[in-house]
Each structure stands twice: as structure tokens, then as C-alpha cells.
Design an enzyme around this catalytic site. Structure first.
Site, PDB file in Angstrom:
ATOM      1  N   ASP A  66       0.848  -1.140  -0.047  1.00 22.49           N
ATOM      2  CA  ASP A  66       0.110   0.152   0.001  1.00 22.49           C
ATOM      3  C   ASP A  66       0.753   1.131   0.132  1.00 22.49           C
ATOM      4  O   ASP A  66       1.642   1.320   1.014  1.00 22.49           O
ATOM      5  CB  ASP A  66      -1.070  -0.072   1.419  1.00 22.49           C
ATOM      6  CG  ASP A  66      -1.872   1.325   1.319  1.00 22.49           C
ATOM      7  OD1 ASP A  66      -1.477   1.996   0.456  1.00 22.49           O
ATOM      8  OD2 ASP A  66      -2.683   1.274   2.149  1.00 22.49           O
ATOM      9  N   ILE A  67       0.934   2.168  -1.108  1.00 19.48           N
ATOM     10  CA  ILE A  67       1.673   3.064  -1.193  1.00 19.48           C
ATOM     11  C   ILE A  67       1.117   4.213  -0.051  1.00 19.48           C
ATOM     12  O   ILE A  67       2.280   5.014  -0.003  1.00 19.48           O
ATOM     13  CB  ILE A  67       1.645   3.587  -2.676  1.00 19.48           C
ATOM     14  CG1 ILE A  67       2.867   4.584  -3.052  1.00 19.48           C
ATOM     15  CG2 ILE A  67       0.315   4.372  -3.015  1.00 19.48           C
ATOM     16  CD1 ILE A  67       4.060   3.832  -2.628  1.00 19.48           C
ATOM     17  N   ASN A  93       1.204   7.395 -10.021  1.00 19.28           N
ATOM     18  CA  ASN A  93       0.084   7.440 -10.722  1.00 19.28           C
ATOM     19  C   ASN A  93      -1.093   6.581  -9.711  1.00 19.28           C
ATOM     20  O   ASN A  93      -2.372   6.924 -10.080  1.00 19.28           O
ATOM     21  CB  ASN A  93       0.280   6.222 -11.885  1.00 19.28           C
ATOM     22  CG  ASN A  93      -1.000   5.542 -12.358  1.00 19.28           C
ATOM     23  OD1 ASN A  93      -1.651   6.292 -13.082  1.00 19.28           O
ATOM     24  ND2 ASN A  93      -1.243   4.356 -12.042  1.00 19.28           N
ATOM     25  N   TYR A 158     -12.244  14.494  -3.987  1.00 23.95           N
ATOM     26  CA  TYR A 158     -11.063  13.987  -5.042  1.00 23.95           C
ATOM     27  C   TYR A 158     -10.665  15.409  -5.983  1.00 23.95           C
ATOM     28  O   TYR A 158      -9.333  15.560  -6.135  1.00 23.95           O
ATOM     29  CB  TYR A 158     -11.624  13.254  -6.215  1.00 23.95           C
ATOM     30  CG  TYR A 158     -10.925  12.771  -7.368  1.00 23.95           C
ATOM     31  CD1 TYR A 158     -10.138  11.873  -6.998  1.00 23.95           C
ATOM     32  CD2 TYR A 158     -11.461  12.834  -8.685  1.00 23.95           C
ATOM     33  CE1 TYR A 158      -9.215  11.444  -8.126  1.00 23.95           C
ATOM     34  CE2 TYR A 158     -10.467  12.508  -9.562  1.00 23.95           C
ATOM     35  CZ  TYR A 158      -9.585  11.688  -9.357  1.00 23.95           C
ATOM     36  OH  TYR A 158      -8.789  11.308 -10.423  1.00 23.95           O
ATOM     37  N   LYS A 162      -6.474  16.359  -6.010  1.00 22.18           N
ATOM     38  CA  LYS A 162      -5.773  16.476  -7.066  1.00 22.18           C
ATOM     39  C   LYS A 162      -5.193  17.951  -7.411  1.00 22.18           C
ATOM     40  O   LYS A 162      -4.176  18.252  -7.976  1.00 22.18           O
ATOM     41  CB  LYS A 162      -6.573  16.075  -8.611  1.00 22.18           C
ATOM     42  CG  LYS A 162      -6.681  14.490  -8.397  1.00 22.18           C
ATOM     43  CD  LYS A 162      -5.675  13.821  -8.357  1.00 22.18           C
ATOM     44  CE  LYS A 162      -5.827  12.322  -8.656  1.00 22.18           C
ATOM     45  NZ  LYS A 162      -4.703  11.473  -8.807  1.00 22.18           N
TER      46      LYS A 162
HETATM   47  N1  LIG Z   1      -9.311   6.741 -15.422  1.00 21.58           N
HETATM   48  C1  LIG Z   1      -9.611   8.079 -15.456  1.00 21.58           C
HETATM   49  O1  LIG Z   1     -10.782   8.384 -16.026  1.00 21.58           O
HETATM   50  C2  LIG Z   1      -8.848   9.034 -14.637  1.00 21.58           C
HETATM   51  C3  LIG Z   1      -8.977  10.158 -15.050  1.00 21.58           C
HETATM   52  C4  LIG Z   1      -8.343  11.328 -14.431  1.00 21.58           C
HETATM   53  C5  LIG Z   1      -7.420  10.950 -13.597  1.00 21.58           C
HETATM   54  N2  LIG Z   1      -7.067   9.588 -13.321  1.00 21.58           N
HETATM   55  C6  LIG Z   1      -6.110   9.142 -12.417  1.00 21.58           C
HETATM   56  O2  LIG Z   1      -5.089   8.234 -13.060  1.00 21.58           O
HETATM   57  C7  LIG Z   1      -4.694   7.525 -11.841  1.00 21.58           C
HETATM   58  C8  LIG Z   1      -5.018   5.980 -12.555  1.00 21.58           C
HETATM   59  O3  LIG Z   1      -6.409   5.594 -12.496  1.00 21.58           O
HETATM   60  P1  LIG Z   1      -6.868   4.580 -13.260  1.00 21.58           P
HETATM   61  O4  LIG Z   1      -8.270   5.016 -13.924  1.00 21.58           O
HETATM   62  O5  LIG Z   1      -5.809   3.854 -14.292  1.00 21.58           O
HETATM   63  O6  LIG Z   1      -7.069   3.487 -12.131  1.00 21.58           O
HETATM   64  P2  LIG Z   1      -7.590   2.052 -11.960  1.00 21.58           P
HETATM   65  O7  LIG Z   1      -8.322   1.973 -10.481  1.00 21.58           O
HETATM   66  O8  LIG Z   1      -7.886   1.417 -13.014  1.00 21.58           O
HETATM   67  O9  LIG Z   1      -5.858   1.452 -11.589  1.00 21.58           O
HETATM   68  C9  LIG Z   1      -5.172   2.040 -10.220  1.00 21.58           C
HETATM   69  C10 LIG Z   1      -4.309   0.978  -9.701  1.00 21.58           C
HETATM   70  O10 LIG Z   1      -3.730   1.469  -8.745  1.00 21.58           O
HETATM   71  C11 LIG Z   1      -3.615   0.592  -7.791  1.00 21.58           C
HETATM   72  N3  LIG Z   1      -3.917   1.240  -6.252  1.00 21.58           N
HETATM   73  C12 LIG Z   1      -4.602   2.027  -5.771  1.00 21.58           C
HETATM   74  N4  LIG Z   1      -4.402   2.447  -4.498  1.00 21.58           N
HETATM   75  C13 LIG Z   1      -3.316   2.103  -4.340  1.00 21.58           C
HETATM   76  C14 LIG Z   1      -2.422   2.103  -2.998  1.00 21.58           C
HETATM   77  N5  LIG Z   1      -2.908   2.734  -1.855  1.00 21.58           N
HETATM   78  N6  LIG Z   1      -1.150   1.394  -3.043  1.00 21.58           N
HETATM   79  C15 LIG Z   1      -0.549   0.890  -4.040  1.00 21.58           C
HETATM   80  N7  LIG Z   1      -1.864   0.606  -5.422  1.00 21.58           N
HETATM   81  C16 LIG Z   1      -2.824   1.411  -5.260  1.00 21.58           C
HETATM   82  C17 LIG Z   1      -4.931  -0.334  -7.579  1.00 21.58           C
HETATM   83  O11 LIG Z   1      -4.721  -1.498  -7.019  1.00 21.58           O
HETATM   84  C18 LIG Z   1      -4.984  -0.370  -9.375  1.00 21.58           C
HETATM   85  O12 LIG Z   1      -4.257  -1.322  -9.899  1.00 21.58           O
HETATM   86  C19 LIG Z   1      -5.214   7.744 -10.567  1.00 21.58           C
HETATM   87  O13 LIG Z   1      -4.170   8.797  -9.829  1.00 21.58           O
HETATM   88  C20 LIG Z   1      -6.546   8.604 -11.054  1.00 21.58           C
HETATM   89  O14 LIG Z   1      -7.116   9.489 -10.276  1.00 21.58           O
HETATM   90  C21 LIG Z   1      -7.829   8.702 -13.903  1.00 21.58           C
END
Ligand SMILES: NC(=O)c1ccc[n+]([C@@H]2O[C@H](COP(=O)([O-])OP(=O)(O)OC[C@H]3O[C@@H](n4cnc5c(N)ncnc54)[C@H](O)[C@@H]3O)[C@@H](O)[C@H]2O)c1
Length: 252
Positions: A66-67, A93, A158, A162
């Protein structure tokens, strides 16, 4: 010129690398030549994602945890330097975007967890990574267009996490500039990932229709921006928040 986009001999960390944007970013960095430490709390998905990249010949370290835990960032950086001998790129990320209640209702548990993962963890990772980085290194924070404009109600936790990450990006660029470490952020629009797989098709169509590029984003769209900002091609780009959303933010 294309040499300036290559990352041969560099070592990168990608947090949240087992799924979504992080998994594709890890692949893109590896394709550009970097060795990659993939970090995630989902051990099973992480091992699968790491195995897929190793099968294509990439140098991959998988670090489960857990980061947002107190020791997570330091353990991740030490494991990476221990395995590869150096650290040049950090991609913050990992993030969560749970839906919260509409104000004036508040759910403090959701707020605190979101701040812990989306703001405190990247800040800790920046601090730990910067101690190990040498001049020419780069940090890329994955923020969100939600930091500029909420897409709907129930997002104060959120949006604000951000937005603070954008501020951290600029402040860290000032602090770490003298060490030769650049810090930038990517602000994605709505992207097809595991995390957004629950979004109703009608809403996806609605967003696609309002987006000048005419579609929802894909993880590759964000990974490309991450590789650029991490590479020597972006050597004079610092402290910037790059919106990658197909133009929806400016279209209104
Ligand atoms: N998908 C979108 O539409 C979108 C839009 C804007 C920003 N983002 C940002 O992009 C990033 C990735 O989003 P995504 O949609 O790919 O997410 P996702 O949920 O598809 O994947 C996220 C990954 O991060 C891991 N993770 C979450 N919390 C964690 C923790 N505490 N420690 C270690 N690992 C952890 C999860 O297990 C998962 O594998 C995030 O920061 C999100 O806020 C996503």
C-alpha cells in the site's frame, strides 16, 4: 531527434502499475528502454502485469504494498535502487476516486483515504525518490482534469486532492530544480480503465459527444504524455500541468 524520447539505461518507478493507466505507462516506459519497478497493492494483478512485461523482454521489478502506508514509499524506493542500482523516473500514478456524498453531507473516511492515496503518498514518494535521484531525473504526477473543474457533484474530496497535487507539482519543481530533477503533472480526462469500468455507457457517450476529439481517452493517450515528460525530450519542461483530455476542458 527520436533519440531524445528514448529512456535506455534509465530506471523508473510506476505506482498503481497493476491496472489502468499505470500498467500501460509501465509498458510504454519499458518500450522506451527503461527498467521499471511496478508497484501496486493488488499482488495478484501486479504479478500478472509484471509477468506480461517480462515476457516481452523488459527488466521489471514487482513491489507489492500500500503506497499510502507510512513505510510504503521508502520501501519502494529502496527496493528499486537495490534491484537496479539507481532511480531516474518516478510516476506517481496510484490513485482512487471514490464517489462521495453531495455537500453539505460529508464522509470523512472517504476524504481521509482519498487524501492519503492521492496526495500524501505522492508527496512522500517525491521526497524519498528525490533523495536518490541524480541530475537529469524526472517526476510525473498523474493528477486529473477534475482538479480544474468538477465533472459533477460529490467530488470535493477528489477535486481538492488533485488540485493540491498540482500545487505540489509546481512547488516540487521549484525545490528540486537545483538538484536537476524536473517535476510535471498529467491531468487526464475520462479514460477507459478498470477503475472507470462501472461508468454507464450513456455517460461515456455523453462525454465523448462533448469532447472535441470525439471519443473517451485510452490509457495509451496518457502513457504517451508520461513518457514524453519523463524523457530528455522534455528537458526544459518543468512545473507544468499538462491536460490530456481530448479538449473537453476548453470546450465547456
Ligand atoms: N481513469 C480515469 O478516467 C482518470 C481520469 C483522471 C485521472 N485519473 C487518475 O489516473 C490514475 C490511475 O487511474 P486508473 O483509472 O488507471 O485507476 P485504476 O483503478 O484502473 O488502477 C489503479 C491501480 O492503482 C492501484 N492502487 C490504488 N490505490 C493504491 C495504493 N494505496 N497502493 C498501491 N496501489 C494502489 C490499484 O490496485 C490499481 O491497480 C489515478 O491517479 C486517477 O486519479 C484517472
Amino acid at each position: 531527434m527520436t533519440e531524445r524520447f528514448r529512456l535506455d539505461g534509465r530506471v523508473a518507478i510506476v505506482t498503481g502499475a497493476a491496472a489502468g493507466i499505470g500498467r500501460v505507462a509501465a509498458r510504454a516506459l519499458a518500450e522506451a528502454g527503461a527498467a521499471v519497478a511496478m508497484a501496486d497493492r493488488d499482488g495478484e494483478a501486479l504479478q500478472q502485469a509484471a509477468a506480461d512485461l517480462r515476457a516481452s523482454g523488459a527488466s521489471i521489478l514487482a513491489v507489492e504494498g500500500d503506497i499510502a502506508s507510512a513505510s510504503g514509499p521508502e520501501e519502494l524506493v529502496e527496493a528499486t535502487v537495490g534491484a537496479f542500482g539507481r532511480l531516474d523516473i518516478l510516476v506517481n500514478n496510484a490513485g482512487i476516486y471514490p464517489h462521495g456524498p453531495r455537500l453539505p453531507e460529508v464522509d470523512w473516511e472517504i476524504i481521509e483515504r482519498t487524501y492519503a492515496v492521492d496526495l500524501m503518498a505522492p508527496l512522500r514518494c517525491i521526497s524519498e525518490a528525490a533523495r536518490r535521484m541524480t541530475p537529469g531525473s524526472a517526476i510525473v504526477n498523474v493528477s486529473s482534469m477534475e482538479s480544474l473543474r468538477p465533472s459533477g457533484p460529490g467530488n470535493a474530496h477528489y477535486s481538492s486532492a488533485k488540485a493540491a497535487l498540482n500545487a505540489v507539482t509546481r512547488a516540487a519543481a521549484v525545490d528540486l530544480g537545483p538538484l536537476g530533477v524536473r517535476v510535471n503533472a498529467v491531468l487526464p480526462g475520462l479514460i477507459h480503465t478498470e477503475g472507470t469500468s462501472h461508468v454507464p455507457e450513456a455517460f461515456l457517450q455523453h462525454v465523448a459527444g462533448r469532447t472535441p476529439c470525439g471519443r473517451i481517452g485510452e490509457p495509451d493517450d496518457i502513457a504517451s504524455a508520461i513518457v514524453f515528460l519523463a524523457s530528455p525530450a522534455a528537458t526544459y519542461v518543468n512545473g507544468q500541468c499538462l491536460v490530456v483530455d481530448g479538449g473537453i476542458t476548453i470546450a465547456g
